[in-house]
Design a protein around this motif. Structure first.
Motif, PDB file in Angstrom:
ATOM      1  N   CYS A   1      14.778 -15.846   7.807  1.00 50.08           N
ATOM      2  CA  CYS A   1      14.420 -17.183   7.324  1.00 50.08           C
ATOM      3  C   CYS A   1      13.039 -17.566   7.835  1.00 50.08           C
ATOM      4  O   CYS A   1      12.736 -17.406   9.026  1.00 50.08           O
ATOM      5  CB  CYS A   1      15.466 -18.189   7.807  1.00 50.08           C
ATOM      6  N   ILE A   2      12.205 -18.084   6.961  1.00 52.05           N
ATOM      7  CA  ILE A   2      10.843 -18.442   7.341  1.00 52.05           C
ATOM      8  C   ILE A   2      10.810 -19.704   8.194  1.00 52.05           C
ATOM      9  O   ILE A   2       9.777 -20.027   8.788  1.00 52.05           O
ATOM     10  CB  ILE A   2       9.947 -18.631   6.104  1.00 52.05           C
TER      11      ILE A   2
ATOM     12  N   GLU B   1      16.552 -16.785  11.382  1.00 48.20           N
ATOM     13  CA  GLU B   1      17.878 -16.192  11.221  1.00 48.20           C
ATOM     14  C   GLU B   1      17.841 -15.176  10.071  1.00 48.20           C
ATOM     15  O   GLU B   1      17.078 -15.337   9.124  1.00 48.20           O
ATOM     16  CB  GLU B   1      18.904 -17.290  10.895  1.00 48.20           C
ATOM     17  N   ASP B   2      18.632 -14.107  10.171  1.00 42.58           N
ATOM     18  CA  ASP B   2      18.690 -13.145   9.074  1.00 42.58           C
ATOM     19  C   ASP B   2      19.169 -13.825   7.789  1.00 42.58           C
ATOM     20  O   ASP B   2      20.187 -14.538   7.799  1.00 42.58           O
ATOM     21  CB  ASP B   2      19.647 -12.003   9.406  1.00 42.58           C
ATOM     22  N   LEU B   3      18.433 -13.619   6.710  1.00 41.87           N
ATOM     23  CA  LEU B   3      18.832 -14.178   5.421  1.00 41.87           C
ATOM     24  C   LEU B   3      20.051 -13.433   4.887  1.00 41.87           C
ATOM     25  O   LEU B   3      20.215 -12.231   5.104  1.00 41.87           O
ATOM     26  CB  LEU B   3      17.690 -14.070   4.410  1.00 41.87           C
ATOM     27  N   GLN B   4      20.889 -14.139   4.165  1.00 40.86           N
ATOM     28  CA  GLN B   4      22.008 -13.534   3.462  1.00 40.86           C
ATOM     29  C   GLN B   4      21.701 -13.508   1.978  1.00 40.86           C
ATOM     30  O   GLN B   4      21.121 -14.456   1.433  1.00 40.86           O
ATOM     31  CB  GLN B   4      23.299 -14.311   3.724  1.00 40.86           C
ATOM     32  N   TYR B   5      22.073 -12.403   1.317  1.00 38.74           N
ATOM     33  CA  TYR B   5      21.774 -12.234  -0.101  1.00 38.74           C
ATOM     34  C   TYR B   5      23.059 -12.101  -0.916  1.00 38.74           C
ATOM     35  O   TYR B   5      23.950 -11.320  -0.570  1.00 38.74           O
ATOM     36  CB  TYR B   5      20.912 -10.989  -0.326  1.00 38.74           C
ATOM     37  N   LYS B   6      23.128 -12.875  -1.985  1.00 34.81           N
ATOM     38  CA  LYS B   6      24.180 -12.656  -2.983  1.00 34.81           C
ATOM     39  C   LYS B   6      23.853 -11.414  -3.785  1.00 34.81           C
ATOM     40  O   LYS B   6      24.727 -10.617  -4.120  1.00 34.81           O
ATOM     41  CB  LYS B   6      24.294 -13.880  -3.900  1.00 34.81           C
ATOM     42  N   VAL B   7      22.551 -11.253  -4.078  1.00 36.72           N
ATOM     43  CA  VAL B   7      22.049 -10.039  -4.719  1.00 36.72           C
ATOM     44  C   VAL B   7      20.556  -9.935  -4.412  1.00 36.72           C
ATOM     45  O   VAL B   7      19.860 -10.954  -4.323  1.00 36.72           O
ATOM     46  CB  VAL B   7      22.301 -10.054  -6.251  1.00 36.72           C
TER      47      VAL B   7
ATOM     48  N   CYS C   1      20.071 -22.608   8.989  1.00 35.34           N
ATOM     49  CA  CYS C   1      19.436 -23.896   8.670  1.00 35.34           C
ATOM     50  C   CYS C   1      19.665 -24.338   7.234  1.00 35.34           C
ATOM     51  O   CYS C   1      19.303 -25.461   6.860  1.00 35.34           O
ATOM     52  CB  CYS C   1      17.947 -23.845   8.968  1.00 35.34           C
ATOM     53  N   GLY C   2      20.241 -23.461   6.409  1.00 32.40           N
ATOM     54  CA  GLY C   2      20.558 -23.847   5.035  1.00 32.40           C
ATOM     55  C   GLY C   2      19.443 -23.634   4.030  1.00 32.40           C
ATOM     56  O   GLY C   2      19.610 -23.956   2.849  1.00 32.40           O
ATOM     57  N   TYR C   3      18.301 -23.078   4.481  1.00 34.74           N
ATOM     58  CA  TYR C   3      17.223 -22.818   3.528  1.00 34.74           C
ATOM     59  C   TYR C   3      17.716 -21.861   2.448  1.00 34.74           C
ATOM     60  O   TYR C   3      18.335 -20.835   2.742  1.00 34.74           O
ATOM     61  CB  TYR C   3      16.007 -22.213   4.241  1.00 34.74           C
TER      62      TYR C   3
ATOM     63  N   PRO D   1      11.441 -15.735  -0.791  1.00 33.39           N
ATOM     64  CA  PRO D   1      11.679 -16.781   0.211  1.00 33.39           C
ATOM     65  C   PRO D   1      10.405 -17.426   0.740  1.00 33.39           C
ATOM     66  O   PRO D   1      10.427 -18.589   1.138  1.00 33.39           O
ATOM     67  CB  PRO D   1      12.416 -16.035   1.335  1.00 33.39           C
ATOM     68  N   GLN D   2       9.322 -16.677   0.758  1.00 36.81           N
ATOM     69  CA  GLN D   2       8.068 -17.220   1.263  1.00 36.81           C
ATOM     70  C   GLN D   2       7.335 -18.031   0.201  1.00 36.81           C
ATOM     71  O   GLN D   2       6.913 -19.163   0.441  1.00 36.81           O
ATOM     72  CB  GLN D   2       7.182 -16.099   1.779  1.00 36.81           C
ATOM     73  N   VAL D   3       7.211 -17.480  -0.997  1.00 32.31           N
ATOM     74  CA  VAL D   3       6.485 -18.150  -2.079  1.00 32.31           C
ATOM     75  C   VAL D   3       7.188 -19.442  -2.499  1.00 32.31           C
ATOM     76  O   VAL D   3       6.543 -20.447  -2.821  1.00 32.31           O
ATOM     77  CB  VAL D   3       6.326 -17.200  -3.290  1.00 32.31           C
ATOM     78  N   ALA D   4       8.528 -19.440  -2.478  1.00 28.73           N
ATOM     79  CA  ALA D   4       9.282 -20.623  -2.901  1.00 28.73           C
ATOM     80  C   ALA D   4       9.017 -21.824  -2.011  1.00 28.73           C
ATOM     81  O   ALA D   4       9.258 -22.973  -2.417  1.00 28.73           O
ATOM     82  CB  ALA D   4      10.777 -20.303  -2.915  1.00 28.73           C
ATOM     83  N   ASN D   5       8.499 -21.595  -0.819  1.00 26.05           N
ATOM     84  CA  ASN D   5       8.223 -22.692   0.118  1.00 26.05           C
ATOM     85  C   ASN D   5       6.808 -23.238  -0.035  1.00 26.05           C
ATOM     86  O   ASN D   5       6.450 -24.217   0.627  1.00 26.05           O
ATOM     87  CB  ASN D   5       8.430 -22.200   1.551  1.00 26.05           C
TER      88      ASN D   5
END
Length: 483
Positions: free
Chosen positions: A233-234, A238-244, A258-260, A196-200
């Motif tokens: 979420c960076i 908010e706590d991130l939700q994971y599909k996996v 926020c939809g990130y 989540p951090q690197v992707a930004n």
């Protein structure tokens, strides 16, 4: 009207240019001599000393040599996976018929990076390389990037690592992100989209951004492990939700507030078949902008799927032929200390360099899949190089394999701290011994393993190097720079 003395000006420029060339030649020559002397005296392999000496004479030696070369320049950085990703990329480049200059031994601080230029150039600073491949410590990136001006930059991930040296995780991320801003439009940035951090990263960069990662529910867990570093979420916390979740905080994530969410992946592992014994090979279906690929990776573990995807992405960005890339992974050998299998007479040693909770937990899960009870040598040091903070040991999930452990020898300069962590994992005290002297600790652990037995060594940076030197003297391994 006063006429400028152009003859004088040109003469001064010529003299200055001559001095710069002489300084460069002297720096390279001195660096090469230092490296050769170190190998001759068996005090090093010339992986960092040449760069250290050369920079003392000419601080611009790296910039001068690399800047004069027309070779493709690839930089690989991040917390984990740099060395293996770089080795995979090197093998792919060579499969494409390229001559590669690379800090293969993993010396990734500024002097080690500079040693690539010193060791591979002639005394006039000329390189015959087609590809310059640099593995670079994430803390060194702000210093090295302006001197290299790479064509391709790969960021593998960001995990908690040596916080006493780097500061907190977000400061490392900000510094890394900043290094991308000055890359030209012709450059390519390859980012781990599952982080989540690197992707930004790279929002302000002019360079092209590509994303790699995993995109399957065949592997992983429903939620990140308890030692995960980024669980919120960076952008909005908010706590991130994971599909996996695949490992630590890497996974298929989204923010419900926020939809990130993770970006569309350009290089994606869409199907993964891991070896059930934890020893490989791993079969992967990979989607790329140039078409799908089937990979057989000789190395085990999900982390090596990430490494392979990053290497494929870097190779495609550098213009290597897609058809020649998979073959490089079929017989790839583990880098030193990366679950490295070593034969010690009739006994087998698996040597693993572990430096943070993520790497430690990955290795624990892999060796847990190996058959039989486990004999372990655990070694850690709290030097400046290793990181003086031992608190991360409380985030390793040794409880998961505690029932499989027959005995553990604790070594390094703080064996009592390791022993305490094992006691809290409810490993019986009579299975734990302490020996600060590494060589005698190794002998004790091998004795525990017995004739024909297997020993698993998990150690931080300094003990890993010291143990390999002991094994090299015994004829079990080569010097790291000879591999």
């Amino acid at each position: 009207m006063i006429k400028e003395d152009t003859h004088s000006t040109n003469g001064n420029n010529t003299a200055a240019s001559g001095l710069e060339k002489a300084r460069l030649s002297l720096a390279i020559s001195a660096g090469k001599l230092a490296g050769a002397s170190g190998r001759l005296l068996r005090i090093g392999g010339g992986t960092s000393l040449p760069g250290l000496i050369a920079r003392r004479i000419d601080p611009d030696v790296l910039k001068s040599v690399v800047g004069a070369s027309k070779a493709k320049k690839i930089v690989i950085t991040g917390s984990n996976g740099k060395t293996t990703t770089a080795r995979m990329t090197s093998a792919m480049a060579e499969n494409n018929g390229n001559r590669v200059s690379h800090n293969r031994a993993g010396s990734n601080m500024l002097q080690g990076v500079t040693s690539v230029a010193v060791n591979f150039a002639d005394i006039f600073g000329r390189l015959k390389s087609d590809v310059l491949l640099f593995e670079i410590d994430e803390g060194t990136m702000p210093l090295a990037m302006p001197e290299i001006s790479p064509d391709v930059v790969v960021i593998t991930n960001i995990f908690r690592d040596q916080l006493d040296r780097y500061g907190e995780l977000y400061s490392v991320a900000r510094a890394l992100d900043k290094t991308l801003e000055n890359l030209p439009e012709s450059a390519t940035i390859l980012l781990n989209g599952n982080d989540p951090q690197v992707a930004n990263f790279g929002q302000k960069a002019k360079a092209k951004r590509l994303f790699f990662g995993l995109e399957t529910t065949e592997v992983g867990t429903p939620v990140p492990e308890q030692s995960a570093d980024i669980i919120r979420c960076i952008h909005c916390q908010e706590d991130l939700q994971y599909k996996v979740a695949y490992m630590s905080h890497l996974g298929l994530y989204s923010c419900p507030n926020c939809g990130y969410t993770l970006p569309p992946l350009d290089i994606a592992a869409t199907s993964i078949k891991l070896a059930p014994d934890g020893q490989g090979p791993t079969h992967v279906e990979l989607r790329t902008p140039q078409g799908n690929m089937t990979l057989e990776i000789a190395l085990p573990g999900l982390h090596n799927v990430y490494n392979a995807a990053a290497a494929i992405g870097a190779s495609l960005a550098a213009g290597f032929e897609k058809e020649k890339l998979p073959a490089a992974l079929v017989n790839i050998k583990p880098a030193f200390g990366r679950l490295e299998k070593i034969q010690a007479g009739d006994q087998t040693i698996y040597l693993s360099f572990v430096k943070n909770p993520t790497s430690f937990n990955l290795i624990l899960r892999l060796i847990a899949q190996h058959p039989g009870k486990k004999h372990i040598l655990l070694a850690a040091s709290h030097t400046i190089v290793d990181g003086e903070d031992f608190s991360w040991l409380w985030d390793i999930e040794i409880e998961e394999v505690a029932q499989d452990i027959t005995d553990v020898v604790c070594s390094g300069n703080k064996p009592e701290e390791l022993a305490m962590r094992l006691k809290y994992a409810e490993i019986p005290v009579d299975k734990i011994s302490q020996n600060a002297h590494l060589e005698s600790a190794l002998d004790a652990a091998l004795k525990n393993a017995g004739p024909g037995g297997t020993l698993y060594i998990l150690s931080s940076y300094t003990p890993t190097n010291e143990l390999r030197r002991i094994m090299q003297k015994r004829g079990w391994v080569k010097h790291t720079w000879q591999e």
